[in-house]
Scaffold this motif. Structure first.
Motif, mmCIF file in Angstrom:
data_model
loop_
_atom_site.group_PDB
_atom_site.id
_atom_site.type_symbol
_atom_site.label_atom_id
_atom_site.label_comp_id
_atom_site.label_asym_id
_atom_site.label_seq_id
_atom_site.Cartn_x
_atom_site.Cartn_y
_atom_site.Cartn_z
ATOM 1 N N VAL A 12 0.831 -1.202 0.000
ATOM 2 C CA VAL A 12 0.000 0.000 0.000
ATOM 3 C C VAL A 12 0.866 1.252 0.000
ATOM 4 N N PRO A 163 -9.708 -1.119 5.318
ATOM 5 C CA PRO A 163 -10.021 -2.010 4.197
ATOM 6 C C PRO A 163 -10.187 -3.458 4.661
ATOM 7 N N LEU A 166 -6.663 -7.419 1.267
ATOM 8 C CA LEU A 166 -6.008 -6.648 0.209
ATOM 9 C C LEU A 166 -5.600 -7.530 -0.957
ATOM 10 N N ARG A 191 -4.934 -2.931 -3.475
ATOM 11 C CA ARG A 191 -4.005 -2.068 -2.741
ATOM 12 C C ARG A 191 -3.953 -0.676 -3.358
ATOM 13 N N VAL A 194 -6.745 1.312 -1.953
ATOM 14 C CA VAL A 194 -6.494 1.729 -0.571
ATOM 15 C C VAL A 194 -5.623 2.977 -0.568
#
Length: 216
Positions: A12, A163, A166, A191, A194
């Motif tokens: 991320v 979240p 992922l 990701r 996010v």
């Protein structure tokens, strides 16, 4: 904006750095190992190596003069979270230094299991699968809970993004959001999305002081 990104070498965090640069921001990527960043050199990218994220003296140079902080900190596994918690201890130090240096905007990634159950989700998810997940990853979530508590107790303007599972996929820009709630039926998210949520909340005053659930 001038941004400091923590957890920049994770899936991320790396997406946050890439998207922030593409959007024209100036980025300080805080890492333990610069070789793991995996983002090409850029005239608006500064890589800062900080070995100990609880060292407040080391954090001051990477936070002074910044407009906002994005955190993608989190343990890579339950074992790591049990032996060496990452997000909680680091974030306690980060918000204290933010307060001292006048950086008042923070967006941090957490996890959907720290949010409330969705009444719309079926009994199988709420009664069986979710409790199993919380038990298996209990140390990861305990670390994130400490992180969230440190953020909520601070004087900064914060948003926590929660979240579900992922996926290693790029940004789509098409995902659901729920303020102070989890997304009904939300099971996965890319990701890249996010990262998009973390960055977009920085300029969204409606998310200040709230947790934001996101999911496909």
């Amino acid at each position: 904006m001038k941004l400091t990104v923590f957890g920049a070498t994770g899936g991320v965090g790396r997406e946050v750095v890439r998207q922030a640069l593409a959007a024209g921001h100036e980025v300080t990527a805080v890492v333990r190992d610069a070789a793991r960043l995996g983002v090409p050199a850029h005239d608006r990218l500064r890589v800062a190596v900080v070995a100990d994220l609880t060292d407040e003296a080391a954090l001051e140079p990477v936070l002074t003069g910044r407009d906002a902080v994005v955190s993608a900190l989190g343990a890579a596994s339950n074992k790591q979270a049990r032996l060496t918690p990452v997000a909680g201890p680091a974030m306690g130090a980060v918000v204290r230094v933010m307060e001292r240096t006048g950086v008042d905007r923070l967006s941090a990634v957490s996890a959907a299991p720290l949010g409330p159950e969705c009444p719309e989700d079926g009994a199988l998810l709420r009664v069986a699968l979710h409790p199993i997940l919380r038990r298996v990853l209990r140390d990861v979530y305990a670390d994130l809970a400490v992180m969230e508590a440190a953020i909520a107790a601070s004087a900064v303007r914060w948003t926590v993004v929660r979240p579900p599972r992922l996926l290693d996929r790029p940004r789509t820009g098409s995902y659901r959001r729920a303020l102070d709630a989890n997304v009904p039926g939300g099971k996965v998210i890319a990701r890249g999305d996010v990262a998009d949520a973390l960055l977009s909340t920085l300029t969204d005053p409606s998310t200040v002081g709230h947790a934001l659930g996101i999911a496909d």
